[in-house]
Every structure is written in C-alpha cells, then in structure tokens.
Write an enzyme that holds these catalytic residues in place. Structure first.
Site, PDB file in Angstrom:
ATOM      1  CE1 TYR A  96       2.788  -9.918  -4.169  1.00 46.82           C
ATOM      2  CE2 TYR A  96       3.250  -7.834  -3.060  1.00 46.82           C
ATOM      3  CZ  TYR A  96       2.643  -9.077  -3.073  1.00 46.82           C
ATOM      4  OH  TYR A  96       1.905  -9.488  -2.000  1.00 46.82           O
ATOM      5  CD  GLU A 138       0.254  -8.023   0.358  1.00 47.39           C
ATOM      6  OE1 GLU A 138       1.201  -7.309  -0.050  1.00 47.39           O
ATOM      7  OE2 GLU A 138       0.185  -9.247   0.167  1.00 47.39           O
TER       8      GLU A 138
END
Length: 406
Positions: A96, A138
C-alpha cells in the site's frame, strides 16, 4: 484515524477533476509504478492492464472514495469486492505505501500546478485512511482463509485429476490438493486465483476462475474458455487448454469472492448468463439441486451457437430434478435453435418480462455488453436494484447506471 473537515472539503473539491481526469491519472500511476516496481507484475493481470480495465476500475474506486470521503461506509461493499480479489492475488499491507507514493505522484504529474501542496497533502492523508480500510478488511480475509479447515496461506499446488471438454471453447479442470489434504469449503459463486509460471514468461500470470461445481465435493472444478490466441488475452487460457493435462499441477489460492448465492432467501431466483458467464451459476444451480430447493428457479443462457454452448445437458438434467425449475437457451442465429426450451436470438425485454416475476432475485454474469444489456432490461422491468446481482470477470467497470461498480 478521522479526517479533518478541511481535508474532507479539499478532497470533495477534487471530485469534478477526478471525473474528467481519473483514468489518465490511474494510467500514469500504473505505468510509473510498474517501471519502478516491476516485481508487482507478478500480482497484476497483464491482460486487464492492456485493455485499460484495471485503470478504469481504479479510477472508479478513487472517484467513489473521494465522493464519499465523509462517509466511507458507503463504499464498503465495493471495498470488500476488491479486497476479495486482493486476497486471492496476494496483495499485502507492504504494497500500500508503494501504491500511495505513485498515486500521489500521478495526480501531481497529470494535474500539474493545479495539484497544489494543499491538495497533495490532503490526498496523502485521505489515502492513508482509505488504505487502512483495505488493509483491515483484507487482514480478516487472510486470517479466515488460512485458519479454516483445509485452508492455506498464499498459493498451493493443486493436481489436475480430470480434464473434460465441455464445448468447442470451454474445458473443465478437476483439481485436488497435491499434498493429499482436503480442500476448504466455499460458497457457490466464488472463484479461485490460478497462478501459472509459463515457460518464456518473465513474470507469473494470474487469472481468477469461478468454481463451476457445488461445494461438498472432494475436488474443485474450474471451466475455462479458450480465448483468442493473441497477446495478451489468451495466454493463460490457451496454456491451460493446450499444455496442462491430467497429472499436472497448477498453483491456486483459497476461494474468494462475494458474488454468492444466498441460501437463506426463498424468493424466486433467476440465473441469466452469456457465454462462459454461466460457470458460477453451475455451482449455484447444483447447490440448489443438492438442497432439494422448492424455490422457483429459472436458468437462462445465451451463447453464440450450439458448438460453444457448454453444460446444456447438465442444466437440463439439474432443472428437471427441481420441483420448480426451468431452463431456456438462445443462440445468435435463431435458425440454430431446436427443442422446446429455446428463445430466438438475443435475450429481449419481452422474453424476460414473460418468464421473470417482479419479485425475482436475478443473478447476471457474462461479457460486459451482455451484462449491461441484461441489467438495464431488468431495471426497466421494475426489478428492485437490490435484487439485481451481477459479476464482472476481471476488474469491475461502471455500467453507467445509478451506481458506480468498482
């Protein structure tokens, strides 16, 4: 972490710009990120990149997040859909920051002087919050997939125990764990991510294929359409069809996906598919048969012609076992039709109106033009939007309806 009112105001002020320049920004983002981090090409679907679908899907996601930045819970369903794909592909928290760096860089590159430091800083703050939402969702998915009976982390070798040609273009692969252990349960409609290391290819190639059998077997089954043999669309499907045989192994991750059959519902249900889009519905239909469902069940399938029509006899046999089951199919050329269950040519609004009651829950899957046509017809017939459920193969795009599909 809550965003300040000032940050929220700045992000929302960029919504019109994202509507115009979103795809350009995400195209620059992917180009720069892959140039600086080519190892990420082991995760992303190269075909979706070349078609522009990944760029469009991300642009839709960024636009939706900006528009709802003060109420991110509004985009949580879209987040969960993408998170399922990320979990199947192996996207992890460490990815990310890389995405964030290159997304902000792309905004600056495309907008130039219009992307002031104030705007970039606001987006950096907002991205941190949005990324954390994905990471948290997630993390739960990874934990569940690994800790469930038969589950595993990442990718695992599955052995091909049977290979069956279903039509001129669709072949089924029956899979068991190479290590002999049982496979985790899944929900009807879910998919597995298949990872192949094809000789001559620098990076791994990933594709997501619906499981085309009901849960409860000691194997998984995927049914793969052989795409046209030109770069990059048919690379994986052609390799599977031509090179992968009984006894060979492929790598796969634990089943994922939220386009699933709700077994608690009792309303009439219709499965409306085009081409290879019928694969998740084979799992759903078989599940209803195994449960001896009393629901009103309609299976509607559209194919180019009889040669590419897979599972015709299977659908006929399964619907005949149901107390309230029926099936219909149609081909592009009405002259190709035969038998008492066909419709002439393409699915029409008149046909749907005749065979689908207003309270029917409609599952739709197929190529994008088919999907758009079918969903819009159902809306025109007054089917409630909450009862129209559709699946994209690949990154979701905007159907140009009342909501953004991400």
């Amino acid at each position: 972490m809550a965003l300040s009112e000032k940050t929220i105001d700045i992000i929302q002020s960029t919504v019109p710009v994202l509507e115009v320049h979103g795809v350009t920004i995400t195209s620059v983002f992917y180009k720069n990120m892959f140039r600086n981090h080519p190892e990420l090409l082991n995760i992303f679907n190269h075909a979706n990149q070349s078609q522009g679908r990944q760029q469009t899907a991300l642009a839709n996601m960024v636009y939706a997040a900006a528009k709802n930045i003060d109420q991110l819970e509004n985009v949580l369903p879209a987040v969960k859909q993408v998170a399922h794909k990320h979990r199947g592909l192996g996207v992890k928290p460490e990815h990310y920051p890389i995405v964030g760096e290159h997304l902000l860089g792309a905004i600056k590159e495309v907008l130039g002087d219009a992307a002031t430091d104030e705007i970039i800083n606001a987006w950096a703050e907002a991205y941190g919050v949005i990324a954390q939402v994905f990471i948290d969702v997630e993390a739960d998915m990874y934990k569940t997939s690994e800790e469930q009976p038969g589950g595993w982390e990442g990718f695992k070798e599955l052995k091909v125990i049977d290979k069956v040609k279903e039509s001129d273009v669709i072949t089924s692969f029956y899979l068991k764990a190479k290590d002999g252990k049982g496979l985790p349960a899944f929900e009807p409609g879910q998919y597995i991510t298949v990872r192949l290391h094809i000789p001559g290819e620098k990076y791994a190639l990933n594709r997501q294929y619906s499981l085309s059998c009901a849960p409860g077997h000691d194997y998984y089954r995927i049914s793969v359409k052989k795409e046209a043999d030109h770069e990059p669309f048919g690379k994986v499907s052609n390799y599977l069809h031509e090179k992968v045989n009984v006894g060979d192994t492929i790598e796969a991750s634990v089943p994922a996906g939220d386009f699933t059959l709700n077994m608690k519902e009792t309303a009439p249900v219709a499965f409306i598919s085009g081409g290879v889009g019928l694969t998740p519905f084979m799992s759903m239909l078989e599940t209803l048969v195994k449960k001896d469902s009393k629901r009103d069940i309609t299976f509607i399938h559209s194919a180019r012609h009889e040669g590419v029509h897979a599972f015709g006899e299977d659908v006929k046999n399964m619907t005949e076992k149901l107390e309230n089951g029926r099936f219909f199919y149609g081909y592009e050329n009405p002259a190709d039709q035969h038998g008492g269950h066909h419709f002439s040519g393409y699915i029409t609004k008149e046909f749907l109106e005749k065979h689908i009651a207003k309270d029917t829950i409609c599952y739709v899957c197929g190529p994008v033009p088919f999907l758009k046509s079918a969903v819009l017809m159902l809306k025109d017939l007054g089917i409630a939007e909450s009862n129209i459920r559709y699946e994209f193969f690949g990154p979701a795009i905007n159907l140009q309806m009342d909501k953004t599909a991400v």
